[in-house]
Design a protein around this motif. Structure first.
Motif, short mmCIF file in Angstrom:
data_model
loop_
_atom_site.label_atom_id
_atom_site.label_comp_id
_atom_site.label_asym_id
_atom_site.label_seq_id
_atom_site.Cartn_x
_atom_site.Cartn_y
_atom_site.Cartn_z
N UNK A 129 0.81 -1.21 0.00
CA UNK A 129 0.00 0.00 0.00
C UNK A 129 0.85 1.27 0.00
N UNK A 130 2.11 1.15 0.43
CA UNK A 130 3.01 2.29 0.40
C UNK A 130 3.65 2.47 -0.98
N UNK A 131 3.43 1.52 -1.87
CA UNK A 131 4.05 1.59 -3.19
C UNK A 131 5.48 1.14 -3.21
N UNK A 132 5.94 0.49 -2.13
CA UNK A 132 7.31 0.00 -2.05
C UNK A 132 7.45 -1.41 -2.60
N UNK A 133 6.34 -2.12 -2.74
CA UNK A 133 6.35 -3.49 -3.25
C UNK A 133 5.20 -3.64 -4.24
N UNK A 134 5.53 -3.96 -5.48
CA UNK A 134 4.49 -4.17 -6.49
C UNK A 134 3.98 -5.61 -6.38
N UNK A 148 -3.55 -6.09 -11.69
CA UNK A 148 -3.60 -5.94 -10.23
C UNK A 148 -4.88 -5.21 -9.83
N UNK A 149 -5.19 -4.14 -10.54
CA UNK A 149 -6.40 -3.37 -10.23
C UNK A 149 -7.65 -4.21 -10.47
N UNK A 157 -10.35 -1.35 -2.11
CA UNK A 157 -8.92 -1.27 -2.44
C UNK A 157 -8.71 -0.86 -3.90
N UNK A 158 -9.73 -1.12 -4.77
CA UNK A 158 -9.56 -0.88 -6.20
C UNK A 158 -9.16 0.56 -6.50
N UNK A 159 -9.90 1.52 -5.95
CA UNK A 159 -9.60 2.92 -6.23
C UNK A 159 -8.23 3.31 -5.70
N UNK A 160 -7.89 2.82 -4.53
CA UNK A 160 -6.58 3.12 -3.94
C UNK A 160 -5.46 2.65 -4.88
N UNK A 161 -5.57 1.42 -5.39
CA UNK A 161 -4.54 0.89 -6.29
C UNK A 161 -4.53 1.61 -7.63
N UNK A 162 -5.69 2.02 -8.10
CA UNK A 162 -5.74 2.81 -9.34
C UNK A 162 -4.94 4.11 -9.18
N UNK A 163 -5.18 4.80 -8.07
CA UNK A 163 -4.46 6.05 -7.83
C UNK A 163 -2.96 5.80 -7.66
N UNK A 164 -2.62 4.68 -7.00
CA UNK A 164 -1.20 4.33 -6.83
C UNK A 164 -0.57 4.06 -8.20
N UNK A 165 -1.29 3.34 -9.06
CA UNK A 165 -0.81 3.03 -10.41
C UNK A 165 -0.58 4.30 -11.22
N UNK A 166 -1.54 5.24 -11.13
CA UNK A 166 -1.50 6.44 -11.97
C UNK A 166 -0.63 7.55 -11.39
N UNK A 239 3.32 15.62 3.19
CA UNK A 239 2.07 15.84 2.47
C UNK A 239 1.72 14.57 1.71
N UNK A 240 0.97 13.70 2.35
CA UNK A 240 0.66 12.39 1.77
C UNK A 240 -0.84 12.15 1.82
N UNK A 241 -1.29 11.22 1.00
CA UNK A 241 -2.70 10.82 0.99
C UNK A 241 -2.95 9.69 1.98
N UNK A 242 -1.89 8.94 2.31
CA UNK A 242 -2.02 7.83 3.25
C UNK A 242 -0.78 7.78 4.13
N UNK A 243 -0.99 7.52 5.41
CA UNK A 243 0.09 7.40 6.38
C UNK A 243 0.09 5.98 6.91
N UNK A 244 1.21 5.29 6.74
CA UNK A 244 1.32 3.88 7.09
C UNK A 244 2.41 3.73 8.14
N UNK A 245 2.03 3.27 9.33
CA UNK A 245 2.96 3.21 10.46
C UNK A 245 3.10 1.78 10.95
N UNK A 246 4.33 1.29 10.93
CA UNK A 246 4.63 -0.08 11.35
C UNK A 246 5.16 -0.06 12.78
N UNK A 247 4.38 -0.58 13.71
CA UNK A 247 4.71 -0.68 15.13
C UNK A 247 5.12 0.66 15.75
N UNK A 248 4.22 1.63 15.80
CA UNK A 248 4.55 2.93 16.38
C UNK A 248 4.67 2.94 17.89
N UNK A 249 4.26 1.87 18.59
CA UNK A 249 4.30 1.89 20.05
C UNK A 249 5.61 1.38 20.63
#
Length: 596
Positions: A129-134, A148-149, A157-166, A239-249
Motif C-alpha cells: 500500500x506504500x508503493x514500495x512493493x508491487x 492488479x487493479x 482497495x480498487x480505487x486506492x490501487x488505481x491512484x497508486x498506479x496512476x 504531504x501524503x494521501x495515506x500514512x502507514x505506520x509499522x509498530x509505532x508503540x
C-alpha cells in the motif's frame, strides 16, 4: 449461489513452503524418497530443478505431503493448508514462498489497524500500500498494474490501487526499525522535521508528540522512545494521501503510547491512516477499524474483512472470526490473572540504601530496598527517569555519589536495542557467548524460547521479533546472580509476549531474580512479584520508590501518567478509559487506576 456452493464443496488446498537455505542433500533425498506422488510412480511431486533447488508445483501439493514435512529434520519444508477461495492472492515471494491473501482497505478520515502474529504478512501489506512493493498476484514473472487493479474490482482497495498506479496517490511510510534512523539521517531533530514538513504541521506535531525538548538534539543522541516519536512526526508532517505506520508503540511508555494513539487522527485529518501494532491498548485507542491478519507464520497470511476496533481485537484474542466463520487459533489468548506468589521471606540477593547519582543533565535518587531471590521485580516508569541507570548502579557499573549497594552480584543484561552485529549463526553465537550449558540450557532457555528453528540462521537475517527472542534467551543463558531485561517485549506479538511472561516466571523459580523494564502494562502486571515505580521529570530527575506490591505499584504508576484502565468483560484485556469519562472519574476517586 451455485458458484458459492461449488466453492464450499472444494477440498482444502495446500502449499509447500521451502526454505532453500536449509535444503541439504539429506533434505533433498528425504523429499524425493517419501513424496507420496513420486512413490506412486507419477513423478509429479518434489523434484530438483536445474539450478539445484528443491521444488514442487503448487497445484500438486496434497495433505499427504505432510509425511515429507515430518521426516525433514530442520524445518526446511512446511506443508500449510491454504484458505480455500478466501481472498485474493496478492503477492508470493518466489516459488514455494510466502503468500499474502487480501489487503486492508484504507479509508479516508479513519484509522485502520492491522493485528496478527509475526510472520503473516502485515508489513508486506503495508509495503504494497506504500508503493514500495508491487504485488505479483502469485505470478513468477510479475503482474501488470491493470491486472492488479482488476483483481480488486468491486472493493474499496480498487480505487486506492488505481491512484497508486496512476501516480495520483502518495503514501508516507514509517518502518518498524526506528533504531536505524540515525544511520539514515545525522542532523538534528529540528532540521529533520523542517525538511520533512510539507503541510505546515510541524509545530502541531511537535506539540502533540511532546518533542519540544528534542529539536536541538542529533538523531544519534536519542533513546529508542525518542526516536520512535520523531519518526512518527517525520511521517505525519509529510504531504501524503495515506500514512502507514509499522509498530509505532515500540519503546514508548504507556503515557506516550496513548499520546501517539490519540494524536494520529487529528494529525492526519481526512487522510487515510494504517497502523500495524502488537500493543492492544494502542490499537484500541487509535483505531476506528481493525483488520485481523492470520495464517501460518512464514507460510501464508490472510487479511480479514474490517471489524470495529473492539470486535476485531476481541475476536483475534478468542481465535474465531464470526463474520467469516474462520477459526484462526486453537486456543484463545488467555489474559491470566496475575498468579500470587510470596517472596517477602526470601533472602536478598542485593540490598541498597538510599542512593544518589548525578550527571551533567540528569540526577537520580532512590529509596532503600532489596532485590530478593526468586522474584521478578517489575520496573514501572516513563522513559527518561533513570530505570536503566538504577540497574547499572546495582551491577556496579556506576558508582553512586551517595549510599551503597550491599552484595557483589554478576548481572546479565539484555539491552533495549538488540543489534544484529554478530557475523555468524545463532548456534555459533550461543556457543561463543555461553558455551555448552547442557541440559540446563536445553530445558531452561533453548526449548522455552523456541530457538531450534533459528539455530542455523544468520543473526543478520533475523526479524525484529526473532532478534528479540534471541536477545532475551542469550541474557538468560549466561551464568549470573541477577538478570536485567530492558524492554523484552519490543517487536514481539501477543502470543510471544504471553509466552515470554510464562517462561520468565518459570526461569526465576530456579533462584536468580530478574528485573524487567517494559512498557507493556499487561506483561509487567502479570509477570511481576513486586513493583518498583520511577517518578520525576523525564530527562531531568528521577525518583525511584522502594519495591512494593504489584497492585500498589501499578496504581502509583498510572496516577503519574493520569490514565485509568478497566478490563474488557469478554476477554479480560485491559482497556484505557476515555479521559474524563464516568468510569475514568470513578476509578480516580477510588484510587483504583487499574481494575484487575
Amino acid at each position: 449461489m451455485g458458484d458459492e456452493r461449488s466453492r464450499a464443496a472444494r477440498k482444502d488446498r495446500y502449499a509447500a513452503v521451502i526454505d532453500q537455505e536449509k535444503v541439504t542433500d539429506e533434505v533433498r533425498d528425504v523429499a524425493l524418497k517419501y513424496d507420496p506422488l513420486n512413490r506412486s510412480g507419477r513423478q509429479e511431486g518434489f523434484h530438483v530443478t536445474a539450478d539445484g533447488e528443491l521444488h514442487i508445483d503448487d497445484d500438486r501439493v496434497i495433505e499427504e505431503h505432510r509425511i515429507v514435512e515430518h521426516r525433514i529434520p530442520n524445518d526446511a519444508i512446511k506443508i500449510v493448508r491454504l484458505p480455500a477461495e478466501r481472498g485474493r492472492l496478492v503477492h508470493q515471494y518466489g516459488q514455494n514462498g510466502f503468500r499474502l491473501y487480501g489487503l486492508p482497505t484504507p479509508v479516508e478520515g479513519r484509522v485502520v489497524g492491522l493485528l496478527g502474529p509475526n510472520g503473516v504478512g502485515k508489513s508486506t501489506a503495508l509495503r504494497v500500500l506504500a508503493g514500495l512493493l508491487k504485488p505479483n498476484l502469485g505470478a513468477s514473472d510479475g503482474a501488470e498494474w491493470d491486472a492488479i487493479v482488476r483483481a480488486f474490482r468491486g472493493t474499496g482497495v480498487q480505487r486506492y490501487l488505481e491512484d497508486l498506479r496512476d501516480g495520483d496517490l502518495r503514501a508516507a511510510y514509517k518502518p518498524q526499525r526506528v533504531d536505524r534512523l540515525p544511520g539514515r539521517y545525522e542532523g538534528t531533530v529540528g532540521d529533520l522535521l523542517e525538511a520533512r514538513d510539507e503541510r505546515g504541521s510541524r509545530a502541531t506535531a511537535v506539540e502533540r508528540l511532546e518533542l519540544g525538548g528534542l529539536l536541538g538534539r542529533r538523531t544519534d543522541e536519542l533513546s529508542g522512545g525518542e526516536l520512535q516519536r520523531v519518526a512518527i512526526a517525520a511521517t505525519l508532517v509529510a504531504d501524503a494521501d495515506a500514512y502507514l505506520l509499522d509498530e509505532p508503540s515500540s519503546y514508548l511508555d504507556v503515557g506516550q503510547r496513548l499520546t501517539v494513539a490519540r494524536a494520529l487522527s487529528p494529525l492526519a485529518g481526512a487522510r487515510r491512516v494504517l497502523v500495524v501494532d502488537h500493543d492492544l491498548v494502542t490499537l484500541d485507542v487509535a483505531c476506528d477499524d481493525v483488520d485481523v491478519v492470520y495464517g501460518d507464520p512464514g507460510g501464508f497470511g490472510v487479511v480479514s474483512r474490517p471489524l470495529s476496533a473492539r470486535r476485531g481485537i476481541n475476536q483475534f484474542l478468542t481465535g474465531y472470526l464470526r463474520s467469516e466463520n474462520v477459526r484462526i487459533r486453537e486456543d484463545a489468548v488467555d489474559f491470566l490473572r496475575r498468579p500470587g506468589r510470596r517472596v517477602s521471606d526470601e533472602e536478598p540477593v542485593v540490598e541498597f540504601s538510599p542512593l544518589a547519582a548525578s550527571f551533567p543533565s540528569f540526577s537520580l535518587r532512590t529509596e532503600a530496598g532489596a532485590v530478593r531471590r526468586g522474584e521478578v521485580l517489575g520496573i514501572f516508569g516513563r522513559n527518561g527517569l533513570g530505570k536503566t541507570t538504577f540497574a547499572k548502579l546495582l551491577a556496579g557499573a556506576i558508582e553512586p555519589d551517595d549510599g551503597e549497594v550491599a552484595g557483589d552480584v554478576r548481572v546479565s543484561y539484555k539491552p533495549q536495542h538488540v543489534e544484529p552485529s554478530y557475523d555468524g549463526t545463532i548456534r555459533e553465537l550461543f556457543e561463543e557467548a555461553v558455551g555448552d550449558r547442557g541440559r540446563a540450557f536445553e530445558t531452561g532457555v533453548r526449548r522455552p524460547f523456541d530457538l531450534e528453528p533459528l539455530l542455523d540462521r544468520d543473526v543478520g537475517r533475523l526479524s525484529g521479533g526473532e532478534l528479540q527472542r534471541v536477545g532475551v534467551a542469550l541474557a538468560l543463558a549466561r551464568r549470573a546472580d541477577m538478570y536485567l531485561l530492558d524492554e523484552p517485549s519490543a517487536y514481539l506479538d501477543v502470543d510471544g509476549r504471553t509466552s515470554l511472561a510464562t517462561h520468565l516466571r518459570a526461569f526465576v523459580e530456579e533462584g536468580a531474580p530478574c528485573l524487567v523494564i517494559d512498557h507493556d502494562l499487561l506483561l509487567l502486571h502479570y509477570v511481576s512479584d513486586r513493583a518498583m515505580v520511577f517518578e520525576g521529570t523525564p530527562g531531568e530527575r528521577g525518583i525511584a520508590r522502594s519495591p512494593e506490591s504489584v497492585r500498589r505499584g501499578t496504581n502509583r504508576f498510572l496516577k503519574t501518567v493520569d490514565v485509568t484502565f478497566r478490563r474488557d468483560p469478554n476477554t479480560g484485556r485491559p482497556r484505557a478509559n476515555d479521559p474524563g469519562s464516568r468510569k475514568d472519574r470513578e476509578q480516580k476517586r477510588s484510587g483504583d487506576y487499574y481494575v484487575a
